[in-house]
Design a protein around this motif. Sequence first.
Motif, PDB file in Angstrom:
ATOM      1  N   THR A 162     -25.603  38.984  -5.182  1.00 49.01           N
ATOM      2  CA  THR A 162     -25.195  37.932  -6.107  1.00 49.01           C
ATOM      3  C   THR A 162     -24.934  38.423  -7.539  1.00 49.01           C
ATOM      4  O   THR A 162     -23.982  37.960  -8.171  1.00 49.01           O
ATOM      5  CB  THR A 162     -26.227  36.789  -6.125  1.00 49.01           C
ATOM      6  N   ILE A 165     -20.086  41.065  -1.311  1.00 52.89           N
ATOM      7  CA  ILE A 165     -20.201  39.820  -0.539  1.00 52.89           C
ATOM      8  C   ILE A 165     -20.886  40.088   0.790  1.00 52.89           C
ATOM      9  O   ILE A 165     -21.744  39.315   1.239  1.00 52.89           O
ATOM     10  CB  ILE A 165     -18.811  39.206  -0.333  1.00 52.89           C
ATOM     11  N   LYS A 166     -20.522  41.198   1.427  1.00 49.83           N
ATOM     12  CA  LYS A 166     -21.139  41.548   2.702  1.00 49.83           C
ATOM     13  C   LYS A 166     -22.641  41.749   2.564  1.00 49.83           C
ATOM     14  O   LYS A 166     -23.423  41.383   3.453  1.00 49.83           O
ATOM     15  CB  LYS A 166     -20.486  42.820   3.252  1.00 49.83           C
ATOM     16  N   ILE A 226     -21.451  39.962  -7.407  1.00 48.16           N
ATOM     17  CA  ILE A 226     -20.430  38.937  -7.209  1.00 48.16           C
ATOM     18  C   ILE A 226     -20.209  38.149  -8.499  1.00 48.16           C
ATOM     19  O   ILE A 226     -19.068  37.867  -8.892  1.00 48.16           O
ATOM     20  CB  ILE A 226     -20.839  37.993  -6.062  1.00 48.16           C
ATOM     21  N   ARG A 237     -24.438  40.305   0.227  1.00 52.32           N
ATOM     22  CA  ARG A 237     -24.982  39.147  -0.494  1.00 52.32           C
ATOM     23  C   ARG A 237     -25.585  39.581  -1.833  1.00 52.32           C
ATOM     24  O   ARG A 237     -26.654  39.121  -2.238  1.00 52.32           O
ATOM     25  CB  ARG A 237     -26.023  38.433   0.359  1.00 52.32           C
TER      26      ARG A 237
END
Length: 338
Positions: free
Chosen positions: A303, A298-299, A306, A301
């Motif tokens: 995707t 998440i830090k 995630i 980004r």
Amino acid sequence: MARHLARRLGQALLVVAGVVVLTFTVMRLVPGDPAVAYAGPKATPEQLAEVRERFGLDEPLPAQLVAYVRDLLTGDWGTSLRTRQPVRDDLYLAFPASLELVGAALALAIVVGVPVGVLAARHNRRLPDLGVRFTSMLAVSVPVFWLALTLQLVFASKLGWFPIAGEYDSSLDTTSPLTLWTNITVVDALITGNWPILTSTLQHLVLPALVVAAYPTGVIAQMTRAALIEESGQDHARMERALGFGETAVLTRFALRPSLAPVLSIVALVFAYSIVNGFLVEAVFNWPGLGRYAAESIKARDTPAIAGVTLLVALVYTLANLVVDLLQGVVDPRVRAR
């Protein structure tokens, strides 16, 4: 039983299909260009075009969805923008540690929660019942990060009874290296007879497992109590009392088994919840599982990573519900007739 299994499998497949579509949609709605995240902010237009072509980002959305589903079915969960490794390989390394933690916590929750629920039902509306209800409400309500920090402060920092963080003592990698079979440290240490790492892992596992087990223990205790009280009011329970069976025998010998069906349902729910709830616990205790991997993704980004974590948790939740549905059919034949 075959019809029951087919119906549950169909429902599970629909849930998984919905999660896949939702995951794909979220990936495309997240702000930012995945090609820039992969190639770097200083990438040239030619390099960005090459990355988009490589990952199919220049295709129409329906074509991207079809390709995404096809890749998932063939085991390709994408490439992490942060680690540059296949997301599937990253999850293969991170998920076993989370499964180890949540498995230990859920086993503890069942071992404690079911007997405590029986105790509360046996002494309904009396002091033991009030104590169990108050304690279970407290266990469900307490913030998980506060409980984790409190246990660390008391039992690790002040008393020194348990290690403060980590999965095991890292110095053992040199003195007693572990041979990996399942990537679940406790299981691998048992298989290979690596007692130093097994002992260290169990010591490190106590505090985070207690934190993760707090919520499911309270829920299982409350559900067991409620199901037993309801079942003990049925006609068969009154007949058993008339035949001379005591209240404890009625609850444990006759009412407990049919009461396990709703308890099993809640176990599936708290299992999936504990995996997600364990993310905060893993962060506090520096546990090398999905929580740390998700936080770092998440830090950055990342995707694809995630989305991989989201899809894995959804699959685990669906599989847990499916297994529990089948167990319910074994424990309580009335479930199969629904």
